[in-house]
Design an enzyme around this catalytic site. Structure first.
Site, PDB file in Angstrom:
ATOM      1  N   CYS A  88      -6.131   8.331   1.902  1.00 45.55           N
ATOM      2  CA  CYS A  88      -5.940   7.369   0.815  1.00 45.55           C
ATOM      3  C   CYS A  88      -7.146   6.439   0.702  1.00 45.55           C
ATOM      4  O   CYS A  88      -7.629   6.155  -0.400  1.00 45.55           O
ATOM      5  CB  CYS A  88      -4.666   6.564   1.053  1.00 45.55           C
ATOM      6  SG  CYS A  88      -4.252   5.435  -0.294  1.00 45.55           S
ATOM      7  N   CYS A 144       3.762   6.001   3.646  1.00 44.47           N
ATOM      8  CA  CYS A 144       4.293   5.280   2.489  1.00 44.47           C
ATOM      9  C   CYS A 144       5.089   6.184   1.550  1.00 44.47           C
ATOM     10  O   CYS A 144       6.056   5.738   0.933  1.00 44.47           O
ATOM     11  CB  CYS A 144       3.174   4.574   1.737  1.00 44.47           C
ATOM     12  SG  CYS A 144       1.999   5.663   0.906  1.00 44.47           S
TER      13      CYS A 144
END
Length: 363
Positions: free
Chosen positions: A101, A198
């Site tokens: 990410c 997440c």
């Protein structure tokens, strides 16, 4: 400077944005919508990027008096992070999605959009320190060792880090950030930290993989090839794993078994005693090197960390240039356990990050 403040909806990013404003920068708050499920709700400290997080980010921006926008990066996140996560596990490797990410979304897609709009930097709530000089950015561990995130930031590279601000790098304790948020009137002062992955909000990584990859049954074997049990997907196992093997009988000597190897092509998981996990050499590819003052081909006495919150292990590290790109050879001073392909190996010299690479093999 004109600064994009990445507002996740948590306390760290809110205080980081507040510090950027206080430093005199022209700050605009950006919440990255990364989930394709617009109705997703946060569950305690699990998950992030939910509708609650977007609302919390907006309230923080209002209190700070800065413009606020939501950018939908869910397609990029799915393509560059979630799919990579699935492909890596499907190949029997152990990825770190936070690393991807940072590499592909926060310090690439977000930073590139910001630069196209005339912004100079992206400020985030990461715990790490940056120094900028004529030789480029230097990345260091945070002053708060328990929250240090330099491990997942090294992959951003020199270009990504040259456009980054980490206003929390000098914070000595997370409690100080919460106290500062409360003093500034930020309503997220007591909000729980998010943890785990997440996009796996319930924390069930094996279930997430099974739902996305389907069942791929196979055998669990010992080092001699004797079948000990069966599994529904080798991708759900990782090197060093002890729990959840589902074996109904102990080893002949009564000692626990650990996952030694995962072969997803053959749908085979190999288990054995802990001592067979010991590793003295690590090979790694996809090198991202930050320290231009430490040239290739020169062995360097350093320390290597293979987990985000693990220890750094003394080693001799050699970076080598080849036809297919640079590789990293790590000779550990003492053997360590649980090294798996796909993990990031981050090289430290004291508190300074020299670079990182993706583990491809061990010996």
């Amino acid at each position: 400077m004109r600064v994009l403040a990445a507002l996740s909806g948590g306390v760290d990013s809110a205080v980081a944005a507040a510090r950027a404003v206080e430093a005199g920068h022209e700050v605009v708050g950006i919440h990255m919508a990364l989930s394709r499920n617009r109705a997703e709700h946060r569950s305690g400290s699990r998950g992030c990027c939910s509708i609650e997080d977007a609302s919390d980010a907006r309230r923080a921006a209002d209190i700070l008096g800065i413009p606020y926008y939501v950018w939908d990066l869910s397609e990029q996140f799915d393509d560059l992070v979630v799919k990579d996560f699935l492909e890596e596990y499907s190949a029997g490797r152990t990825p770190n999605p936070c690393v991807r990410c940072n590499e592909h979304v926060k310090f690439s897609v977000l930073a590139d959009r910001g630069r196209a709009l005339g912004f100079d930097a992206v400020a985030t709530g990461h715990y790490a320190r940056l120094e900028h000089d004529g030789a480029g950015p230097r990345l260091f561990r945070s002053a708060e060792p328990d929250k240090d995130q330099s491990y997942v930031l090294a992959v951003a590279g020199r270009e990504g880090l040259s456009r980054a601000l980490f206003p929390l790098g000098d914070v000595a304790a997370k409690a100080d950030v919460r106290a500062e948020a409360e003093a500034r009137g930020l309503p997220v002062a007591a909000k729980p930290d998010s943890y785990d992955i997440c996009f796996v909000a319930d924390g069930d990584t094996a279930g997430f993989l099974r739902e996305r990859l389907g069942e791929r049954p196979g055998e669990i074997v010992d080092t001699d090839g004797a079948v000990l049990g069966e599994h529904t997907g080798a991708y759900a196992y990782t090197v060093g794993q002890r729990k959840g093997l589902g074996l109904n009988r102990p080893a002949p000597d009564g000692r626990p078994r650990y996952v030694l190897d995962v072969d997803t092509r053959a749908a085979r998981v190999v288990v054995g005693p802990a001592e067979l996990l010991s590793t003295r050499r690590i090979d790694a590819t996809d090198v991202v090197w930050l320290a231009e003052d430490h040239p290739a081909e020169v062995p360097t006495e350093a320390a290597v960390q293979i987990r985000a919150h693990g220890a750094a292990h003394p080693a001799v590290v050699t970076r080598t240039a080849g036809d297919d790109g640079e590789t990293l050879a790590v000779e550990l001073r003492e053997p360590i356990r649980g090294v798996a392909a796909g993990q990031s190996a981050v090289v430290y010299l004291g508190d300074r990050v020299l670079g990182q690479a993706t583990i491809s093999g061990r010996g």
